[in-house]
Write an enzyme that holds these catalytic residues in place. Structure first.
Site, PDB file in Angstrom:
ATOM      1  N   HIS A   1       0.820  -1.209   0.000  1.00 13.84           N
ATOM      2  CA  HIS A   1       0.000   0.000   0.000  1.00 13.84           C
ATOM      3  C   HIS A   1       0.858   1.264   0.000  1.00 13.84           C
ATOM      4  O   HIS A   1       0.714   2.112   0.878  1.00 13.84           O
ATOM      5  CB  HIS A   1      -0.917   0.016   1.221  1.00 13.84           C
ATOM      6  CG  HIS A   1      -1.943  -1.070   1.246  1.00 13.84           C
ATOM      7  ND1 HIS A   1      -2.548  -1.503   2.412  1.00 13.84           N
ATOM      8  CD2 HIS A   1      -2.469  -1.818   0.250  1.00 13.84           C
ATOM      9  CE1 HIS A   1      -3.407  -2.467   2.129  1.00 13.84           C
ATOM     10  NE2 HIS A   1      -3.379  -2.673   0.822  1.00 13.84           N
TER      11      HIS A   1
ATOM     12  N   HIS B   1      -7.312  -0.383   3.299  1.00 16.24           N
ATOM     13  CA  HIS B   1      -6.716  -0.776   2.023  1.00 16.24           C
ATOM     14  C   HIS B   1      -7.032   0.339   1.030  1.00 16.24           C
ATOM     15  O   HIS B   1      -8.114   0.936   1.078  1.00 16.24           O
ATOM     16  CB  HIS B   1      -7.281  -2.120   1.584  1.00 16.24           C
ATOM     17  CG  HIS B   1      -6.965  -3.222   2.554  1.00 16.24           C
ATOM     18  ND1 HIS B   1      -6.065  -4.228   2.286  1.00 16.24           N
ATOM     19  CD2 HIS B   1      -7.395  -3.451   3.820  1.00 16.24           C
ATOM     20  CE1 HIS B   1      -5.971  -5.031   3.337  1.00 16.24           C
ATOM     21  NE2 HIS B   1      -6.775  -4.575   4.281  1.00 16.24           N
TER      22      HIS B   1
END
Length: 590
Positions: free
Chosen positions: A523, A566
């Site tokens: 990420h 996320h």
């Protein structure tokens, strides 16, 4: 042509450019295709070109379309296959940095996790960029809902008319039935049906980006792109080398782009970088925008001195607690580690026939907690550690501020119905994994072009665990995961702890485990941060690169502070917001 759409899809660089284009978007990934589609619809008289370095494979490749094959595209031809530099604080290991090199980008390769962070985190964006009202929770939730098309009823905040299909898994492994009652017994509130509206702290099942028509992955290529008009052209297998500027222009005016083979393509209005947090900063450096020492070393003439380019690299870090299940429990492991076996073959046939199958399965069981829910002593000690290094950056100060806000999660724990360990799969058996991930690591790193090979792979140095807070937060997360596993009813489903193993008990042993087993959640954000230039910013609130007139960045690199979620929902939200502001400006210019 793409089926059922007027979009022209070229698969090679030999196709002649239909110049002049109004807008050129570099990168046909999560944000890039969402942005391109909305601009195509919002500016029907404008000609838009998307340039994607990877192939157009998101429509038929099983490793992309089958939800249960999530992760199998990592390390493949659809992945840029980047790695970090050797990281001194994790035993000099290198960590894979997987990014999508395919139409659809990382939305075609990710694990289909679909969630949102706390409202305070999106509000922070505006507070950090001159208190603008252009970026906050209200703006982002509206944009994220606009991107979503949810199937089901759960009482949560969902979009119903957007491109990206979402739903809940139609197969939930038996072992996951222990998830919510176990966490709730430990004091974590159940948040089913109320986790997506800016208050995620709790334990819940969450949706996944699956199209229920045939239970396929929903991504920007499959679901945004078909909505575009004939004024959008997409070229796959086409890599951009740099942005070209009008000579002598001040502020810099982007004239177009130069491809890897030297071909020049002009843009009458704007060039927009949507290459992601790893490659958008590199494209700026290749174009002469960045730190003088980086550009000089690569023999690139500097056009704009911009210190923040490639800095502020942030990523979620994780550890796994792995448990061997008792014999009477099944798992997803056969579909991963015995994919040619009879059971996996049967399940694939069911999926191909659009019947309920283990290959429908993606992550379902989530928990987002603040450190206070882990323990008051943990909260106190970790806050002290976070403050132990003088916070000179506005990003660090914001993370410390979040530590005292109980609405902002600091730890994510996911229960997976399969082996996800730092060591290789043992060869047989069924497993469950509790993945604990630190939401706001204090370590921040960088990504820059390699002076020895500017067009090659970048130098990625996240500086993992360079701040003491991070390693202690990892350890506390893994300890909490162990406490979860040892609490009934979850304690009744497993026979042995495989990782970290019962031999890990002392603080020294925990530190050794954390340094040797830490992984990334893939990420990366922050490397073209939306901050004032004096605070290390690269883009302003309009997402325009400082010192330029018509060059923007639209992807997760603009996120100034890593979110407790996320990041794909944020990528779509950023693209939706950007499309509206670019379309407004485009209409005024006519």
């Amino acid at each position: 042509m793409l089926a059922k759409t007027g979009v022209f899809l070229a698969v090679a660089t030999s196709v002649a450019a239909k110049e002049p284009y109004d807008y050129i978007i570099v990168g046909g990934g999560t944000a890039g295709l969402a942005l391109a589609t909305r601009l195509s619809n919002g500016l029907p008289d404008s000609q838009i070109l998307v340039l994607e370095a990877g192939p157009a494979a998101a429509f038929e490749e099983l490793r992309i379309t089958v939800p249960g094959m999530r992760g199998s595209g990592l390390g493949s031809i659809y992945d840029w296959n980047f790695t970090t530099t050797a990281q001194p604080h994790i035993a000099n290991r290198t960590i894979d940095v997987n990014r999508g090199k395919v139409l659809g980008g990382s939305s075609a390769l990710n694990y289909l996790c679909y969630d949102r962070a706390a409202s305070a985190e999106y509000d922070a964006w505006g507070s950090l960029i001159n208190n603008t009202k252009q970026w906050n929770w209200d703006v982002m939730i509206s944009a994220m809902l606009k991107s979503e098309n949810f199937t089901g009823e759960d009482g949560d905040q969902h979009g119903r008319t957007g491109p990206i299909r979402t739903t809940y898994n139609r197969i939930v492994p038996q072992i996951l039935e222990t998830w919510k009652p176990t966490l709730n017994k430990l004091g974590v509130p159940i948040r089913d049906g109320s986790s997506l509206g800016g208050k995620p702290v709790g334990v819940m099942y969450q949706p996944t980006n699956i199209d229920t028509t045939r239970y396929t992955r929903s991504n920007s290529a499959t679901d945004y792109l078909p909505l575009a008009g004939a004024n959008l052209e997409v070229r796959a297998n086409t890599r951009v080398a740099k942005v070209e500027f009008v000579p002598g222009s001040k502020p810099l005016k982007a004239a177009g782009v130069i491809l890897e083979d030297g071909t020049k393509i002009s843009a009458q209005r704007e060039v927009i970088l949507s290459a992601g947090a790893v490659q958008s900063p590199g494209l700026l450096e290749l174009s002469g925008i960045g730190q003088s020492k980086i550009l000089k070393a690569a023999n690139i003439t500097q056009s704009k001195d911009l210190a923040g380019v490639g800095e502020n690299y942030q990523d979620h870090i994780r550890l796994s607690n792995v448990y061997r299940l008792k014999d009477n429990y099944s798992s997803f492991d056969p579909m991963i580690y015995d994919s040619a076996g009879a059971f996996a073959t049967e399940q694939m046939r069911l999926w191909l026939d659009n019947k309920v199958s283990w290959y429908d399965y993606t992550s379902s069981a989530y928990s987002f907690v603040n450190w206070g829910l882990v323990g008051n002593t943990t909260q106190t000690n970790l806050t002290r550690l976070a403050k132990s290094h003088k916070a000179s950056s506005v990003v660090d100060k914001k993370k410390i501020e979040f530590l005292s806000d109980p609405s902002v999660p600091q730890l994510e724990i996911i229960m997976e119905s399969n082996f996800v360990g730092a060591t290789p799969y043992p060869g047989s058996g069924n497993f469950a994994t509790l993945i604990s991930s630190v939401m706001h690591p204090m370590s921040r790193g960088s990504v820059h072009i390699d002076p020895a090979s500017p067009l090659g792979k970048p130098i990625i140095d996240p500086r993992y665990l360079s701040h003491e807070y991070d390693i202690q937060a990892l350890i506390e997360g893994a300890k909490f995961a162990r406490r979860i596993a040892e609490t009934k009813p979850m304690a009744d489903i497993w026979a042995a702890e495989v990782e970290p193993g019962v031999g890990v008990q002392t603080e020294t042993q925990w530190r050794e485990f954390a340094r040797g087993a830490m992984g990334s959640f893939f990420h990366p954000v922050g490397t073209c941060a939306m901050l004032p230039e004096s605070d290390g910013g690269v883009v302003d609130a309009e997402l325009k690169v400082y010192g330029t007139e018509n060059l923007r960045v639209v992807d997760c690199s603009v996120i100034p502070v890593l979110l407790s979620a996320h990041i794909q929902t944020a990528a779509y939200g950023i693209a939706e917001v950007a499309a509206e502001l670019i379309a407004r400006e485009g209409k005024r210019a006519v």
